[in-house]
Design an enzyme around this catalytic site. Structure first.
Site, PDB file in Angstrom:
ATOM      1  N   GLU A 203      42.106 -29.256 -51.672  1.00  0.00           N
ATOM      2  CA  GLU A 203      42.527 -29.165 -50.262  1.00  0.00           C
ATOM      3  C   GLU A 203      42.068 -30.386 -49.470  1.00  0.00           C
ATOM      4  O   GLU A 203      41.361 -30.293 -48.469  1.00  0.00           O
ATOM      5  CB  GLU A 203      42.008 -27.870 -49.634  1.00  0.00           C
ATOM      6  N   GLU A 398      45.862 -21.367 -55.738  1.00  0.00           N
ATOM      7  CA  GLU A 398      45.107 -20.391 -54.951  1.00  0.00           C
ATOM      8  C   GLU A 398      46.092 -19.505 -54.198  1.00  0.00           C
ATOM      9  O   GLU A 398      47.037 -19.994 -53.593  1.00  0.00           O
ATOM     10  CB  GLU A 398      44.162 -21.038 -53.933  1.00  0.00           C
TER      11      GLU A 398
END
Length: 522
Positions: A203, A398
């Protein structure tokens, strides 16, 4: 949360068809699961300095996650675990064989994990790696491969050495590139026998949401220097490092693949008013910045124009730009938890949050008990949009729902989690049917771990319950939840059977009456 809070889809009736070889599995981060923070020569990481936040304001994550030099000094001086829950994790460091056995039982084809930089280089500045740390990951990856579980490995998952935040001012310091590449060289050299799929920065776009955990940035170290200037410079260094890591991987581990990793924070316009649509377009473009650079090999023109307009000067040379152009990725991975909305004025609107973002509530979506919006169709939208944009394979690394599970008689009746996953997996299948190329799916925290944002154990994502509380109490024993058997069935049928367990049992009995005697095994 109850089943009634789950958002129904109008287009999940068709049975999804997943390609042969689809990589079903789960995802973990070393800093949230391993524990053993002071064992085997490990040094302190930025994660070891983050604290339990029981009273976190879900609409003001950024303020709650600002870290000061005084906070770091207190963390360094603290000798135990206490409020530093990530120092405990779920004890994966000692229990990984037990956990891998459970994953093998579920049928995992892959497991996303990360390598803690501080296990290999405790301060990040050593010339040679720590042998105990190197040996641990050899044992871990070997055990995964022996169980038929493909390692998917993140190199930088909020785990950089704390010493580099203190002495180098984090990724603002250009020398971080070479230090990170030294770490990467060891990883590629030592583990290429086991690992074919790598990710660079988890991320990477989160650098603006929480610059300390993402890049080791402590803003009070920079005096009057503009915070946005600092973060963009640090981001540039990470993007150069990611590109050079991809180039290095191809040199040291031929045949391996490198992916980038993005938080997909999908924004819809609140209304069809042109201003709402333009704001949503702008927000989505800002989200795509990070993958655009790593896929397309250059900074977008709109960002260069913005830097010029704001007077932001990011120091970079032609060699940096050449590396970014040469070190593009092989696939795009991303996290997806919820969608958001964009509007001209949200001051009078109810607020929601999610993955360290916040905004106005979408009136068409329900929320979890942590105020995260539930939008399965947004995952389908994201897959189609990402594939049309990049034409590279996609990997959902995710996805999941945090909940306060209750362990009763050795299990958790988490029908709410089954329903969440049923709807999201259905939407993946529909996106594949519409042309998106998807490599795999690894739900987040497949065994309960310490949450990233609040450092809680009580915010649970897994198919396996870990008997530990927010204060570190409990046996840390593992228990299969109801969703464990459900996901086992999903993997065994390659996504063809997504009903809940009672529905699956009824179907099996109607087809084969002898199957009724096997109910206890479902």
């Amino acid at each position: 949360m109850t089943e009634s809070t789950m958002t129904a889809s109008t287009s999940t009736c068709a049975r999804p068809v997943f390609p042969s070889g689809f990589l079903w599995g789960g995802a973990l981060a070393a800093n949230q699961c391993e524990g053993a923070w002071n064992i085997g020569g490990k040094g302190l990481s930025v994660a070891d300095a983050t604290t339990h936040k029981p009273d976190l304001d879900p609409t003001d994550y950024q303020a709650a996650h600002s870290i000061t030099t005084a906070d770091i000094e207190a963390a360094i001086a603290y000798e135990g675990t206490g409020i530093y829950a990530k120092r405990r994790g779920n004890d994966f460091y000692h229990r990984y064989l037990e956990d891998l056995d459970l994953m093998q039982e579920m049928g995992f084809k892959t497991l996303r994990v990360s390598i803690q930089w501080t296990r290999l280089f405790p301060t990040g500045q050593e010339q040679e790696p720590n042998p105990e740390g190197v040996a641990f990951y050899h044992r871990l990856f070997r055990a995964m491969v022996e169980r038929g579980i493909e390692p998917l490995v993140t190199l930088h998952h909020y785990e950089q050495p704390l010493a580099l935040s203190v002495h180098r001012r984090g990724w603002y310091d250009r020398e971080m590139i070479d230090l990170f590449l030294r770490f990467c060289r060891v990883c590629f050299t030592e583990y290429s026998t086991y690992v074919r799929y790598w990710l660079t920065f988890n991320e990477i776009d989160s650098i603006f949401r929480h610059p300390f955990t993402t890049a080791g940035i402590v803003l009070d170290q920079f005096g009057s220097l503009d915070g946005e200037q600092v973060i963009y410079q640090a981001l540039h260094h990470q993007l150069v490092a990611a590109a050079q890591a991809a180039i290095l991987m191809r040199e040291l581990a031929p045949g391996a693949q490198m992916g980038c990793m993005l938080t997909r924070t999908l924004h819809y316009p609140m209304t069809c008013h042109p201003e709402d649509c333009l704001i949503a377009q702008r927000t989505n473009r800002e989200n795509y910045l990070y993958s655009d650079v790593q896929v397309l090999g250059e900074y977008p023109r709109w960002l260069l124009n913005e830097w010029e307009r704001k007077g932001i000067s990011v120091q970079m040379g032609q060699a940096d730009l050449d590396a970014i152009r040469a070190g593009t990725v092989d696939f795009v991975s991303f996290s997806y938890y919820m969608s958001m909305v964009s509007t001209r004025d949200d001051t009078a609107m109810p607020k929601v949050s999610g993955n360290l973002t916040s905004g106005a509530k979408n009136p068409y979506l329900e929320v979890t008990e942590w105020n995260w919006q539930i939008d399965p169709q947004g995952l389908r939208f994201s897959l189609i949009d990402l594939y049309d944009r990049y034409r590279l394979p996609l990997f959902i690394v995710e996805n999941g729902v945090g909940a306060k599970d209750q362990l009763v008689d050795g299990t958790v009746q988490d029908q709410y989690r089954i329903e969440y996953f049923r709807q999201h997996i259905s939407q993946i299948g529909l996106a594949i049917a519409e042309g998106a190329v998807v490599m795999g799916y690894t739900p987040w925290g497949c065994i309960d771990i310490v949450s990233m944002s609040t450092c809680q154990m009580s915010k649970r994502y897994g198919f396996v319950y870990v008997d530990a509380d927010d204060a570190g109490g409990g046996s840390y024993d593992r228990f299969r939840k109801r969703s464990f058997s459900w996901y086992q069935r999903v993997i065994a049928t390659n996504g063809a059977e997504l009903g809940d367990l009672d529905q699956l049992h009824a179907v099996a009995v109607s087809r084969h009456p002898a199957m009724e005697r096997m109910q206890s095994t479902w």
